[in-house]
Design a protein around this motif. Structure first.
Motif, short mmCIF file in Angstrom:
data_model
loop_
_atom_site.label_atom_id
_atom_site.label_comp_id
_atom_site.label_asym_id
_atom_site.label_seq_id
_atom_site.Cartn_x
_atom_site.Cartn_y
_atom_site.Cartn_z
N ALA A 20 17.54 20.71 3.33
CA ALA A 20 18.20 21.63 2.29
C ALA A 20 19.62 21.23 2.15
O ALA A 20 20.45 20.87 3.40
N VAL A 40 17.29 19.49 -4.56
CA VAL A 40 17.08 19.01 -3.03
C VAL A 40 16.17 20.76 -2.57
O VAL A 40 15.13 20.28 -2.02
N PRO A 92 15.04 31.05 9.13
CA PRO A 92 16.05 31.23 9.95
C PRO A 92 17.20 32.00 9.51
O PRO A 92 17.58 32.46 8.25
N1 LIG Z 1 21.65 26.63 10.06
C1 LIG Z 1 21.72 27.83 9.89
O1 LIG Z 1 21.85 28.84 9.91
C2 LIG Z 1 20.35 27.92 8.55
C3 LIG Z 1 20.15 29.44 7.95
C4 LIG Z 1 18.95 29.78 7.28
C5 LIG Z 1 18.19 28.73 6.95
N2 LIG Z 1 18.68 27.19 7.32
C6 LIG Z 1 17.59 26.33 6.74
O2 LIG Z 1 17.35 25.25 7.88
C7 LIG Z 1 17.14 23.95 7.22
C8 LIG Z 1 17.61 23.20 7.96
O3 LIG Z 1 19.14 23.60 8.03
P1 LIG Z 1 20.19 23.03 9.33
O4 LIG Z 1 21.05 23.81 9.48
O5 LIG Z 1 19.24 22.13 10.30
O6 LIG Z 1 20.94 21.75 8.35
P2 LIG Z 1 21.64 20.43 8.58
O7 LIG Z 1 22.52 20.08 7.62
O8 LIG Z 1 21.85 20.24 10.06
O9 LIG Z 1 20.41 19.38 8.46
C9 LIG Z 1 19.90 19.28 7.16
C10 LIG Z 1 19.44 17.57 7.20
O10 LIG Z 1 18.95 17.53 5.76
C11 LIG Z 1 19.14 16.43 5.48
N3 LIG Z 1 19.26 16.22 3.87
C12 LIG Z 1 20.15 16.51 3.03
N4 LIG Z 1 19.78 16.44 1.84
C13 LIG Z 1 18.59 15.78 1.79
C14 LIG Z 1 17.87 15.01 0.84
N5 LIG Z 1 18.38 14.96 -0.34
N6 LIG Z 1 16.77 14.26 1.37
C15 LIG Z 1 16.59 14.09 2.47
N7 LIG Z 1 17.21 14.81 3.41
C16 LIG Z 1 18.24 15.46 3.27
C17 LIG Z 1 20.72 16.00 5.98
O11 LIG Z 1 21.04 14.64 5.91
C18 LIG Z 1 20.47 16.80 7.47
O12 LIG Z 1 20.09 15.66 8.27
C19 LIG Z 1 17.56 23.94 5.75
O13 LIG Z 1 16.31 24.22 4.79
C20 LIG Z 1 18.45 25.45 5.63
O14 LIG Z 1 18.43 25.99 4.57
C21 LIG Z 1 19.52 27.09 8.10
#
Ligand SMILES: NC(=O)c1ccc[n+]([C@@H]2O[C@H](COP(=O)([O-])OP(=O)(O)OC[C@H]3O[C@@H](n4cnc5c(N)ncnc54)[C@H](O)[C@@H]3O)[C@@H](O)[C@H]2O)c1
Length: 257
Positions: free
Chosen positions: A95, A116, A193
């Motif tokens: 995402a 995405v 999360p």
């Molecule tokens: N970190 C937080 O606080 C948080 C909170 C709520 C929800 N989330 C959700 O958790 C999930 C992961 O978040 P995270 O914090 O690990 O993010 P992150 O940015 O660390 O990792 C996301 C990964 O997705 C990849 N990505 C981006 N666009 C892409 C595409 N078009 N195709 C394939 N891969 C792609 C990126 O290269 C990256 O490796 C997401 O769905 C995010 O919305 C995160």
């Protein structure tokens, strides 16, 4: 324990953060993990997720995948199923967040975020489902889907309109798929999360946003990717079967307060 022994699992967005932690956890539980991301290189450098898994004797392969591309998603599912003829689990995790409040969100921001976060999850579910429906059941279950949502799919996401709307869509999509395919033996859940310290999108959160997250989180620390991976593993494992359509919060109590 080897809770996923003999299973094949796809994890999208597996190069960094939560996706990386989920992939490493799945491999440690015996799964063959197909890692999908637009880049294999972790944001801060160092070993790739594939290398980290191989270093401890786990099984994984990487495929460059843009989840907003139907061709990429189909190639990903085909690769995953080629090994054993099965795809047991898909974790739709990739995402991004673009834009701001309504007036600061351009049409391009909106389309990019939806392509995405929402279209990508839709296509991941769709392609995985087509494969899963061809498989024999393991116990009661033919296949499992875990979508990564967010607490910001349920309450307002300050300054992130498109992101919050996309995550609300993921929560709804999860319920609908769960209901539509329960009789086919498909288990479909989401994990939401709260604030997880991943540096999501490559941006360290500002002091202001961190203070907001701490103020909203009753638990005395913010989340780690491993906290989310534990919940995803539970929903991906045979331990969770009569649970479907759920949106499991891993938020330190954010939504409870
Ligand atoms: N970190 C937080 O606080 C948080 C909170 C709520 C929800 N989330 C959700 O958790 C999930 C992961 O978040 P995270 O914090 O690990 O993010 P992150 O940015 O660390 O990792 C996301 C990964 O997705 C990849 N990505 C981006 N666009 C892409 C595409 N078009 N195709 C394939 N891969 C792609 C990126 O290269 C990256 O490796 C997401 O769905 C995010 O919305 C995160």
């Amino acid at each position: 324990m080897d809770r996923l022994e003999g299973h094949t699992a796809i994890v999208t967005g597996a190069a960094n953060g939560i996706g990386r932690a989920v992939a490493i956890r799945f491999a440690a539980e015996g799964a063959h993990v197909v890692l999908a991301d637009i880049t294999e290189e972790p944001r801060g450098g160092g070993e790739t997720t594939t290398e980290a898994i191989h270093a401890v004797g786990g099984s994984a392969e990487f495929l460059t995948t843009d989840v907003s591309s139907w061709d990429d998603i189909r190639a990903l599912v085909t690769l995953a199923a080629a090994r054993t003829g099965r795809l047991d689990v898909i974790v739709n995790n990739a995402a991004i967040g673009a834009g701001g409040r309504l007036t600061e969100t351009s049409l391009a921001d909106w389309d990019l975020t939806m392509s995405v976060n929402l279209r990508g999850v839709f296509m991941g579910c769709k392609a995985a489902m087509a494969q899963m429906l061809t498989q024999e059941k393991r116990g009661e279950v033919r296949g499992r889907i875990v979508n990564i949502s967010s607490q910001h799919g349920m309450i307002s996401s300050p300054d992130h309109l498109a992101y919050g709307v996309s995550k609300a869509g993921v929560v709804y999509m999860t319920r609908q798929i769960a209901a539509d395919y329960a009789r086919d033996g498909i288990v479909c859940n989401a994990v939401a999360p709260g604030k997880i310290m991943t540096g999501m999108g490559g941006h360290e959160p500002s002091d202001e946003r961190l203070a907001y997250a701490r103020a909203r989180t009753p638990w005395p620390r913010l989340g780690q990717a491993a906290d989310v991976a534990s919940a995803v593993l539970f929903l991906a494992s045979p331990e969770a079967t009569y649970i479907t359509g759920e949106n499991l919060m891993v938020d330190g109590g954010w939504m409870a307060s």
